[in-house]
Design an enzyme around this catalytic site. Structure first.
Site, PDB file in Angstrom:
ATOM      1  N   CYS A   1       0.511  -1.360  -0.130  1.00  2.96           N
ATOM      2  CA  CYS A   1       0.158  -0.337  -0.012  1.00  2.96           C
ATOM      3  C   CYS A   1       1.323   1.379   0.009  1.00  2.96           C
ATOM      4  O   CYS A   1       1.652   1.184   0.531  1.00  2.96           O
ATOM      5  CB  CYS A   1      -1.463   0.035   1.099  1.00  2.96           C
ATOM      6  SG  CYS A   1      -1.990   1.285   1.656  1.00  2.96           S
TER       7      CYS A   1
ATOM      8  N   HIS B   1     -10.083   0.961   1.532  1.00  2.00           N
ATOM      9  CA  HIS B   1      -9.948   2.381   2.357  1.00  2.00           C
ATOM     10  C   HIS B   1     -10.688   3.636   2.103  1.00  2.00           C
ATOM     11  O   HIS B   1     -10.390   4.433   3.250  1.00  2.00           O
ATOM     12  CB  HIS B   1      -8.439   3.246   1.215  1.00  2.00           C
ATOM     13  CG  HIS B   1      -7.001   2.326   1.579  1.00  2.00           C
ATOM     14  ND1 HIS B   1      -6.553   3.281   2.260  1.00  2.00           N
ATOM     15  CD2 HIS B   1      -6.190   2.630   0.059  1.00  2.00           C
ATOM     16  CE1 HIS B   1      -5.435   2.330   2.223  1.00  2.00           C
ATOM     17  NE2 HIS B   1      -5.159   1.844   1.006  1.00  2.00           N
TER      18      HIS B   1
ATOM     19  N   HIS C   1      -9.322  -3.809  -2.120  1.00  2.00           N
ATOM     20  CA  HIS C   1      -8.296  -3.060  -1.755  1.00  2.00           C
ATOM     21  C   HIS C   1      -8.727  -1.588  -1.688  1.00  2.00           C
ATOM     22  O   HIS C   1      -8.586  -0.788  -0.452  1.00  2.00           O
ATOM     23  CB  HIS C   1      -6.894  -2.993  -2.165  1.00  2.00           C
ATOM     24  CG  HIS C   1      -6.131  -2.607  -1.813  1.00  2.00           C
ATOM     25  ND1 HIS C   1      -4.660  -3.407  -1.013  1.00  2.00           N
ATOM     26  CD2 HIS C   1      -6.045  -0.807  -1.485  1.00  2.00           C
ATOM     27  CE1 HIS C   1      -3.501  -2.315  -0.332  1.00  2.00           C
ATOM     28  NE2 HIS C   1      -4.638  -1.036  -0.569  1.00  2.00           N
ATOM     29  N   GLU C   2      -8.780  -0.866  -2.818  1.00  2.00           N
ATOM     30  CA  GLU C   2      -9.197   0.829  -3.135  1.00  2.00           C
ATOM     31  C   GLU C   2     -10.677   0.818  -2.146  1.00  2.00           C
ATOM     32  O   GLU C   2     -10.823   2.071  -1.637  1.00  2.00           O
ATOM     33  CB  GLU C   2      -9.318   0.840  -4.029  1.00  2.00           C
ATOM     34  CG  GLU C   2      -7.995   0.890  -4.807  1.00  2.00           C
ATOM     35  CD  GLU C   2      -6.617   1.252  -3.910  1.00  2.00           C
ATOM     36  OE1 GLU C   2      -7.222   2.107  -3.348  1.00  2.00           O
ATOM     37  OE2 GLU C   2      -5.415   0.932  -4.674  1.00  2.00           O
TER      38      GLU C   2
END
EC number: 3.5.1.88
Length: 204
Positions: free
Chosen positions: A131, A178, A174-175
Site C-alpha cells: 500500500c 480505504h 483494496h481501494e
C-alpha cells in the site's frame, strides 16, 4: 489553502509527499459520499489521482518524482475523506514481449463505489499486498472475495455495474476498503498469516 485546493492546482503533480501514512486518522474514517452533479473539485481530484497512477507506472516520471508504483489510489490516502477511487491496471505483454491490444485491463475513476454482490469463494494474492500509505512490508495472505459486483458512478453521474474477478477484483476491494477505513493488513490472519481457508484461491 485547503488540501484539495493544493492537490487540484493545474501545475501540481501528486507525489509521495501528498500521500498520508498509516497512523493518520483519515485512513481509519468512513469517507463521505460525494453528491451529484459532482463539484468541479471532485472531478479534478479524480483526474489528478489517475494522473498519479499513470506517472507512477512510467519509469521516467516515477524516477523524476520519486514515486512508488501503484495500480490504485483512494481519496482518503490524500487526506480527503471522500468516496473516490482511481484504478489503473495495465494488461501484461504476451510471452513474446509484444504489447497487449488493450493497454489497460481496468482504467476508471469511481465515485461512491459499492460492492453489491460477491462470491462465497475467497482469494488472496500469493505475494501478499502492499500500500502506498504503508512503508513497511506486512507478509501474509490478504483474504478477499474471489469475485465481486461493484456499482459506481463516473464523473458525469452515470451509474455503472461491473463484475470483476482475479486481480481486478482484489485491487478494487483494496481501494474500497480505504474509503471504509480498512487497511489491507486488517484482513491478514494474525495468528497464522499464511493460513489458507478451504477453497481459497491463491492468485500468482
Amino acid at each position: 489553502m485547503s488540501v484539495i485546493e493544493k492537490l487540484i492546482k493545474p501545475a501540481h503533480l501528486i507525489d509521495m509527499r501528498d500521500i498520508i501514512r498509516e497512523g493518520n486518522p483519515t485512513l481509519r474514517a468512513v469517507a463521505e459520499e460525494v453528491s451529484f452533479p459532482l463539484a468541479d473539485e471532485d472531478i479534478l481530484l479524480g483526474e489528478k489521482m489517475m494522473q498519479f497512477l499513470h506517472n507512477s507506472q512510467d519509469p521516467v516520471m516515477a524516477e523524476k518524482l520519486g514515486l512508488r508504483g501503484g495500480v490504485g489510489l483512494a481519496a482518503p490516502q490524500l487526506d480527503i475523506s471522500r468516496r473516490i477511487i482511481a484504478v489503473l491496471l495495465p494488461n501484461p505483454e504476451d510471452e513474446n514481449g509484444n504489447s497487449p491490444q488493450e493497454a489497460y485491463a481496468l482504467k476508471e475513476v469511481m465515485y461512491n463505489p459499492k460492492i453489491v454482490a460477491h462470491s462465497v469463494q475467497d482469494a488472496a494474492l500469493a505475494d501478499g499486498e502492499g500500500c502506498l500509505s504503508v512503508d513497511r512490508d506486512v507478509p501474509g495472505y490478504v483474504v478477499r472475495h474471489a469475485r465481486v459486483t461493484v456499482d459506481y458512478f463516473d464523473k458525469n453521474g452515470e451509474k455503472h455495474r461491473v463484475k470483476l474477478k482475479g486481480y481486478k477484483a482484489i485491487v478494487v476491494q483494496h481501494e474500497i476498503d480505504h474509503i471504509n477505513g480498512i487497511m489491507f493488513y486488517d484482513r491478514i490472519n494474525e495468528t497464522d498469516p499464511f493460513a489458507i481457508k478451504e477453497g481459497m484461491l491463491i492468485l500468482e
